[in-house]
Scaffold this active site. Structure first.
Site, PDB file in Angstrom:
ATOM      1  N   ASP A  84       3.648  -2.532   2.670  1.00 11.04           N
ATOM      2  CA  ASP A  84       4.489  -2.699   1.495  1.00 11.04           C
ATOM      3  C   ASP A  84       5.229  -4.035   1.515  1.00 11.04           C
ATOM      4  O   ASP A  84       5.757  -4.455   2.544  1.00 11.04           O
ATOM      5  CB  ASP A  84       5.499  -1.554   1.429  1.00 11.04           C
ATOM      6  CG  ASP A  84       6.148  -1.426   0.057  1.00 11.04           C
ATOM      7  OD1 ASP A  84       5.490  -1.743  -0.942  1.00 11.04           O
ATOM      8  OD2 ASP A  84       7.310  -0.976  -0.002  1.00 11.04           O
ATOM      9  N   HIS A  85       5.258  -4.687   0.368  1.00  7.67           N
ATOM     10  CA  HIS A  85       6.057  -5.889   0.127  1.00  7.67           C
ATOM     11  C   HIS A  85       5.863  -6.986   1.173  1.00  7.67           C
ATOM     12  O   HIS A  85       6.830  -7.619   1.606  1.00  7.67           O
ATOM     13  CB  HIS A  85       7.544  -5.541   0.019  1.00  7.67           C
ATOM     14  CG  HIS A  85       7.922  -4.976  -1.309  1.00  7.67           C
ATOM     15  ND1 HIS A  85       7.948  -5.723  -2.461  1.00  7.67           N
ATOM     16  CD2 HIS A  85       8.264  -3.712  -1.668  1.00  7.67           C
ATOM     17  CE1 HIS A  85       8.303  -4.950  -3.473  1.00  7.67           C
ATOM     18  NE2 HIS A  85       8.491  -3.719  -3.021  1.00  7.67           N
ATOM     19  N   HIS A 210       7.685   0.708  -8.686  1.00  7.85           N
ATOM     20  CA  HIS A 210       8.573   0.506  -7.547  1.00  7.85           C
ATOM     21  C   HIS A 210       9.970   1.000  -7.920  1.00  7.85           C
ATOM     22  O   HIS A 210      10.298   1.139  -9.087  1.00  7.85           O
ATOM     23  CB  HIS A 210       8.623  -0.973  -7.166  1.00  7.85           C
ATOM     24  CG  HIS A 210       7.400  -1.449  -6.455  1.00  7.85           C
ATOM     25  ND1 HIS A 210       7.445  -2.114  -5.252  1.00  7.85           N
ATOM     26  CD2 HIS A 210       6.088  -1.345  -6.769  1.00  7.85           C
ATOM     27  CE1 HIS A 210       6.218  -2.406  -4.862  1.00  7.85           C
ATOM     28  NE2 HIS A 210       5.376  -1.952  -5.777  1.00  7.85           N
ATOM     29  N   GLY A 211      10.804   1.258  -6.895  1.00 11.01           N
ATOM     30  CA  GLY A 211      12.153   1.746  -7.180  1.00 11.01           C
ATOM     31  C   GLY A 211      12.147   3.148  -7.730  1.00 11.01           C
ATOM     32  O   GLY A 211      12.928   3.488  -8.612  1.00 11.01           O
ATOM     33  N   GLY A 212      11.257   4.021  -7.203  1.00 14.95           N
ATOM     34  CA  GLY A 212      11.127   5.381  -7.732  1.00 14.95           C
ATOM     35  C   GLY A 212      12.276   6.304  -7.381  1.00 14.95           C
ATOM     36  O   GLY A 212      12.453   7.344  -8.017  1.00 14.95           O
ATOM     37  N   SER A 213      13.066   5.952  -6.353  1.00 16.09           N
ATOM     38  CA  SER A 213      14.206   6.792  -5.980  1.00 16.09           C
ATOM     39  C   SER A 213      15.286   6.727  -7.054  1.00 16.09           C
ATOM     40  O   SER A 213      15.677   5.641  -7.485  1.00 16.09           O
ATOM     41  CB  SER A 213      14.797   6.326  -4.644  1.00 16.09           C
ATOM     42  OG  SER A 213      13.917   6.580  -3.576  1.00 16.09           O
ATOM     43  N   ASN A 232       6.580   4.488  -5.617  1.00 16.26           N
ATOM     44  CA  ASN A 232       7.192   4.209  -4.324  1.00 16.26           C
ATOM     45  C   ASN A 232       8.528   4.936  -4.186  1.00 16.26           C
ATOM     46  O   ASN A 232       9.361   4.884  -5.086  1.00 16.26           O
ATOM     47  CB  ASN A 232       7.438   2.705  -4.161  1.00 16.26           C
ATOM     48  CG  ASN A 232       6.155   1.906  -4.036  1.00 16.26           C
ATOM     49  OD1 ASN A 232       5.074   2.393  -4.342  1.00 16.26           O
ATOM     50  ND2 ASN A 232       6.283   0.676  -3.579  1.00 16.26           N
ATOM     51  N   VAL A 233       8.714   5.574  -3.046  1.00 17.69           N
ATOM     52  CA  VAL A 233       9.963   6.287  -2.774  1.00 17.69           C
ATOM     53  C   VAL A 233      10.438   5.918  -1.373  1.00 17.69           C
ATOM     54  O   VAL A 233       9.694   6.075  -0.403  1.00 17.69           O
ATOM     55  CB  VAL A 233       9.790   7.821  -2.871  1.00 17.69           C
ATOM     56  CG1 VAL A 233      11.135   8.508  -2.689  1.00 17.69           C
ATOM     57  CG2 VAL A 233       9.152   8.217  -4.196  1.00 17.69           C
ATOM     58  N   ASP A 234      11.672   5.458  -1.275  1.00 18.78           N
ATOM     59  CA  ASP A 234      12.248   5.117   0.019  1.00 18.78           C
ATOM     60  C   ASP A 234      13.697   5.594   0.128  1.00 18.78           C
ATOM     61  O   ASP A 234      14.034   6.426   0.954  1.00 18.78           O
ATOM     62  CB  ASP A 234      12.155   3.605   0.258  1.00 18.78           C
ATOM     63  CG  ASP A 234      12.730   3.178   1.607  1.00 18.78           C
ATOM     64  OD1 ASP A 234      12.932   4.044   2.480  1.00 18.78           O
ATOM     65  OD2 ASP A 234      12.981   1.979   1.798  1.00 18.78           O
TER      66      ASP A 234
END
Length: 286
Positions: A84-85, A210-213, A232-234
């Site tokens: 990722d990234h 991106h930024g799914g949280s 994406n979830v972080d």
């Protein structure tokens, strides 16, 4: 072990109308939480290894940990390990030699032509090796893995630049900026679904969110309907893990058995992953 190319996994989701959860892992415990949730939900998943984790733990040890835990817990669902990234071509090549099944080069901080040039080079290698490749066009605000984009510098991806970038690089799935941000939201996000639909119709390939949280569930469901096939979830995973650990210590402040403490974090994070899997519609798709 049931590893699957990111290109295969994401395209199957896109064609079938669900999204793959790309869950960021930082250590043994978080890898375990993701794998156990995927097995329980019978869902294909991506395990993302990002820059913060690589800087702290090392790419190869984390990659080896996934192998070990998949074998130990007898994981049978399809798994894709995703870089990722990455902002370095050389790191993408290192991941390819470490048996990652998906590579992301993030050139969103570069000028357009340089982003196209390096992303295409990564895609060419991915194609040669049968891997998936992701690129990003448009800047997504917030902080992830020590990479910060100021909110004033974030931008909504235009249809023209998304199409141009997609055609010239040949990325298999495309990350765009439609109103999400990395990290914790200060206000409720409002995704630009009209723009998302326009991009989907133009590029005709899976879109990455991106930024799914922290994105409200109803907006996530709508995004999947509009062509998002990887989310994406972080942040929410880390919150779940830490909240579980804190709750354990509040109830057992003298418990110094590390396994007990970590297991509460794993269980708490696993609940978050299971919820996301069901929300994305990938449960039962293994």
């Amino acid at each position: 072990m049931p590893y699957v190319s990111g290109n295969t996994m994401i395209n199957e989701a896109w064609k079938s109308g669900y999204a793959i959860g790309a869950f960021t892992a930082h250590n043994l415990e978080t890898i375990k939480a993701v794998l156990l949730a995927a097995q329980e939900e019978q869902s294909p998943i991506m395990i993302q290894i990002g820059q913060k984790a690589i800087n702290e733990m090392g790419m190869k040890p984390l990659r080896n940990a996934i192998d070990s835990l998949m074998e130990y817990h007898k994981i049978t669902v399809p798994v894709c390990v995703h870089l990722d990234h990455s902002r370095k071509f050389e790191q993408c090549m290192e991941a390819a030699t470490c048996d990652f099944q998906s590579l992301m080069f993030d050139g969103s901080a570069l000028d357009f032509e340089e982003n196209v040039r390096i992303t295409k080079a990564v895609v060419d290698v991915a194609n040669a090796l049968g891997l998936g490749a992701e690129g990003e066009i448009g800047k997504i605000g917030g902080t992830e893995d020590d990479i910060t984009v100021d909110e004033k510098d974030a931008m909504i991806t235009t249809v023209a630049e998304a199409l141009d970038f997609s055609e010239r690089t040949g990325v298999h799935y495309l990350a765009v900026s439609i109103g999400t941000a990395h990290g914790v939201y200060k206000t409720t996000p409002q995704l630009k679904f009209d723009r998302l639909l326009e991009i989907k119709e133009a590029v005709q390939k899976p879109i990455v969110l991106h930024g799914g949280s922290g994105v409200p569930d109803d907006q996530v469901i709508e995004a999947v309907k509009c062509g998002v096939a990887k989310i994406n979830v972080d942040t929410e995973l880390r919150q779940g893990f830490i909240n579980g650990v804190q709750a354990h210590w509040e109830a057992n402040e003298k418990d110094y058995v590390l396994a007990d403490v970590m297991n509460t974090g794993i269980a708490s994070m696993k609940e978050v992953v299971c919820h996301k899997i069901r929300l994305f519609g990938s449960n039962g798709k293994a």
